[in-house]
Design an enzyme around this catalytic site. Structure first.
Site, PDB file in Angstrom:
ATOM      1  CG  HIS A   1      68.948  -5.800  24.669  1.00  0.00           C
ATOM      2  ND1 HIS A   1      68.131  -6.654  23.964  1.00  0.00           N
ATOM      3  CD2 HIS A   1      68.672  -6.022  25.975  1.00  0.00           C
ATOM      4  CE1 HIS A   1      67.386  -7.357  24.790  1.00  0.00           C
ATOM      5  NE2 HIS A   1      67.689  -6.991  26.033  1.00  0.00           N
TER       6      HIS A   1
ATOM      7  CB  THR B   1      88.347 -10.573  21.929  1.00  0.00           C
ATOM      8  OG1 THR B   1      89.512 -10.207  22.666  1.00  0.00           O
ATOM      9  CG2 THR B   1      87.156 -10.585  22.866  1.00  0.00           C
TER      10      THR B   1
END
Length: 343
Positions: free
Chosen positions: A314, A262
């Site tokens: 994560h 993006t």
């Protein structure tokens, strides 16, 4: 106002009262400058039950209202118009709901208003996916910066020849996407996704490119970017962006990506933390290019710099892999020849 609406909803005809009633009133001897009382009258006036009820509710007399009905009869519309006119003329400056008249040289306070608009189906779906991403993934963002001197020089040198030969402009996005693909090859877990307690690795590189449209943010997916040339990628990106703007993009065009890029820099963003486009495990955020003083060979020089942000899941990507992934992109862009040599 709520009481007035309740009265209007009851209808014009009351079963307990005749359709019309004659009221005998007297004219006061002198005209007063003060507001006439409810008893100040001047002659017989015919009104309907609904109008009488409205007059009584607001402590008004039929003679206080100019009638526009047949033979001068007062209608509900006449009473409402009188109330509206009376409210606007009787409210003193500073009263609630009235505009405040400022002292000479002051600023006029405009009337405040609100507008309620339902979400479009696209916006509601985007909101649903973003909330789901925040509630599902363990998102973390790491940052780096890249010196775009070499990329800008290469682009400037070959831009005209590239456009003449391929019929499409050479943009920055192709450099970043190609660099990202090389980094994804080096760290395949960044290109993976989570399915339950499994990690699903992809041996292909379908890159979603976020584009802004009148209908909202869309992320069309460009398939097999690793097999494309710069010209092929720019052509496909332009085609997808046009479909998004025209509203002809399909669900197939928007699904199945393995990694997203993006570019908030086109709107002036200097730094941001992009949110994951699930089920993907990472998203790269590009930002505005700005000249900043940098130390090069022990000298301070102005260089076109861009901050990069990588938001990652994560649960499967460790901080070490995320940092090294961004370092790889940085190396590819600061020495674009690596893109040709795949090193």
């Amino acid at each position: 106002a709520g009481d007035v609406l309740a009265i209007l909803e009851e209808g014009d005809v009351s079963s307990a009262s005749p359709a019309t009633e004659e009221i005998t009133v007297e004219t006061p001897p002198e005209q007063s400058s003060e507001k006439p009382s409810a008893k100040a009258t001047q002659g017989p006036i015919k009104t309907s039950p609904a109008v009488r009820r409205l007059l009584e509710e607001h402590d008004l007399d039929a003679t206080m209202v100019s009638g526009t009905g047949k033979d001068g009869r007062v209608t509900k519309a006449d009473v409402m118009a009188f109330l509206k006119q009376d409210d606007s003329s009787d409210v003193a400056p500073g009263d609630a709901g009235a505009p405040v008249v400022p002292p000479e040289g002051g600023v006029v306070q405009l009337e405040r208003s609100e507008k309620r608009v339902p979400m479009t189906r696209l916006r509601a779906r985007i909101a649903e996916r973003l909330i789901d991403a925040q509630q599902t993934a363990a998102m973390l963002t790491t940052f780096n910066e890249v010196d775009l001197t070499e990329v800008m020089a290469l682009r400037s040198k070959y831009r005209d020849a590239f456009e003449k030969q391929h019929g499409v402009r050479l943009g920055f996005m192709s450099f970043f996407t190609k660099a990202a693909v090389e980094a994804l090859k080096k760290y395949p877990v960044v290109n993976a996704s989570v399915e339950g307690t499994d990690i699903l690795y992809h041996n292909y590189y379908d890159i979603g490119i976020a584009v802004s449209s009148d209908r909202g943010l869309m992320v069309p997916v460009i398939r097999d970017v690793d097999q494309m040339s710069f010209a092929d990628f720019e052509t496909e990106l332009n085609a997808m962006a046009k479909k998004a703007q025209d509203g002809t993009i399909s669900m197939d065009d928007l699904t199945g990506g393995t990694f997203t890029i993006t570019n908030g820099g086109i709107f002036g963003s200097m730094m941001s933390t992009p949110i994951l486009n699930q089920p993907q495990s990472a998203i790269l955020g590009m930002h505005a290019i700005q000249k900043r003083p940098m130390v090069v060979d022990d000298e301070i020089v102005a260089r076109p710099m861009m901050y990069l942000a990588l938001t990652y899941d994560h649960r499967i990507i460790d901080g070490k892999e995320a940092v090294q992934f961004l370092v790889t992109i940085k190396q590819q862009l600061e020495d674009p020849s690596r893109l040709l040599l795949n090193v």
